[in-house]
Design an enzyme around this catalytic site. Structure first.
Site, short mmCIF file in Angstrom:
data_model
loop_
_atom_site.label_atom_id
_atom_site.label_comp_id
_atom_site.label_asym_id
_atom_site.label_seq_id
_atom_site.Cartn_x
_atom_site.Cartn_y
_atom_site.Cartn_z
N GLU A 1 6.80 -5.09 7.12
CA GLU A 1 6.08 -3.96 8.29
C GLU A 1 7.15 -4.09 9.24
O GLU A 1 6.42 -2.49 10.11
CB GLU A 1 4.46 -4.53 8.43
CG GLU A 1 3.81 -4.38 7.23
CD GLU A 1 4.00 -5.03 6.16
OE1 GLU A 1 3.06 -5.37 4.89
OE2 GLU A 1 4.27 -6.14 6.43
N GLY B 1 0.27 -1.35 0.08
CA GLY B 1 0.35 -0.23 -0.39
C GLY B 1 0.78 1.36 0.24
O GLY B 1 2.06 1.19 0.06
N ASP C 1 -0.51 -7.51 8.04
CA ASP C 1 -1.30 -7.19 8.06
C ASP C 1 -2.44 -8.11 6.51
O ASP C 1 -1.71 -9.08 6.16
CB ASP C 1 -2.39 -6.10 8.02
CG ASP C 1 -1.39 -4.68 7.00
OD1 ASP C 1 -0.59 -5.20 6.85
OD2 ASP C 1 -1.78 -3.80 6.70
N GLY D 1 0.88 -4.83 0.89
CA GLY D 1 -0.94 -4.87 -0.11
C GLY D 1 -0.83 -5.40 -1.20
O GLY D 1 -1.42 -6.07 -1.51
#
Length: 357
Positions: A141, A69, A149, A118
């Site tokens: 991350e 992302g 995530d 993402g």
């Protein structure tokens, strides 16, 4: 728009296939919120269109399928106090991941280059993941003060031999050989054959046969059996501290153990503890439950120090010297970590719970 003239994401229908191209090569095809919303809407349209029997998704430029992302955008919005827009970003991303997982038709990701964050969310949860020779998977991350995530709370604990916990707590990159061995990728083909695979998929017929017609011999895994045994032993530790102790004990005889421990010690201590708890809890969660947990963590991470410091260090200033706070694992209250997993106040958003295929 990529440069003021081209869309960030391209859609086309050719033959029996819906084609998606992530079109931000200069940012390694990082996902913006408009891209995520557009893809979600297009998947809904193609799901209802009987003329489309499969979806093929690729990244432009050759360097990356999708490196994640648009974290810099999130950072800038949050620093500007635009917290509603930040929440919309996380919600849009996680709802898209759920849409990919529940998509009832074959969803084929042709992965060349980096697939991270993402990018993992919009590929791993689909039916087919074709790795190329330049494939590089990571969930990095913990190195920017965030946490793994995009549904990996559900997916990584399913990997064999504690490999998911290793990937979550190190952010280490793995190539196609290891991805196939672990089940992160389903097929292997040369990137030069992706156009031919796409053309054959557009003609219809069996998806697996279309991919296999251009299949190639994959590389051997880089994680040799000795490393896999260490990962299974060390990352079964019941705390991050115990994992590091086990790696340190093995380090004098195994360079991989020393390298892994050193890598973990560069990561945010708070993120390490969150990621470890994710992997512990994720084994007992379904996909929708894992997504709700990730949304809670995302909202609370936006109120913590390490995300801003990590993004500053890695993406903004690029000095590679994050000042984590707390700086040590033993300075973190486990009760504070547990509180991050608790339900948010008030109603939580709908993450579009998956429908079984």
């Amino acid at each position: 728009m990529t440069d003021g003239s081209e869309p960030e994401i391209l859609f086309a229908q050719r033959g029996m296939a819906g084609l998606v191209t992530l079109n931000r090569p200069k940012t390694l095809n990082a996902l913006s919120l408009p891209m995520m919303r557009a893809l979600h809407a297009q998947l809904d349209a193609w799901e209802a269109d009987d003329a489309v029997t499969r979806v093929v998704i690729r990244g432009a430029g050759g360097r990356a399928f999708c490196a994640g992302g648009d974290i810099r955008q999130v950072y800038e919005l949050a620093r500007a106090g635009r917290h509603d827009e930040v929440s919309e970003f996380w919600l849009g991303e996680y709802q898209l991941d759920a849409a990919v997982r529940r998509f009832p038709k074959p969803y084929i990701a042709l992965i060349e280059g980096f697939v991270m964050g993402g990018g993992v969310g919009i590929s791993l949860h689909g039916s087919h993941r074709v790795a190329s020779e330049r494939y590089a998977f990571a969930m990095p991350e913990v190195g920017i003060g965030f946490f793994p995530d995009v549904g990996t709370t559900y997916a990584l604990p399913l990997l064999p031999g504690r490999a998911g916990t290793y990937l979550a707590l190190t952010g280490a990159r793995i190539g196609a050989g290891d991805a196939l061995d672990l089940g992160l990728a389903t097929h292997y083909a040369a990137a030069a054959d992706f156009d031919a695979i796409t053309a054959r998929l557009c003609e219809g017929g069996d998806v697996g046969e279309a991919i296999a017609a251009h299949g190639a011999t994959p590389p051997a895994p880089d994680l040799v059996p000795e490393a896999r045994r260490l990962i299974e032993d060390a990352f079964s530790g019941d705390s991050v501290t115990e994992i590091l102790h086990r790696l340190d004990r093995a380090a004098p005889d195994l360079a991989f153990a020393a390298e892994t421990a050193a890598l973990m010690r560069t990561r945010s201590p708070r993120s390490l503890m969150i990621a470890h708890e994710q992997m512990r809890r994720g084994a007992d969660l379904d996909f929708a439950q894992a997504q709700r947990l990730e949304y809670r963590l995302a909202i609370r991470t936006m109120a913590a120090h390490d995300f801003y410091e990590g993004v500053r260090s890695v993406i903004v200033d690029k000095d590679g010297r994050p000042a984590w706070s707390p700086a040590r694992l033993d300075e973190i209250d486990p009760a504070a970590i547990a509180a991050d997993f608790a339900p948010l106040e008030g109603p939580e958003p709908d993450m579009n719970p998956m429908r079984e295929r």
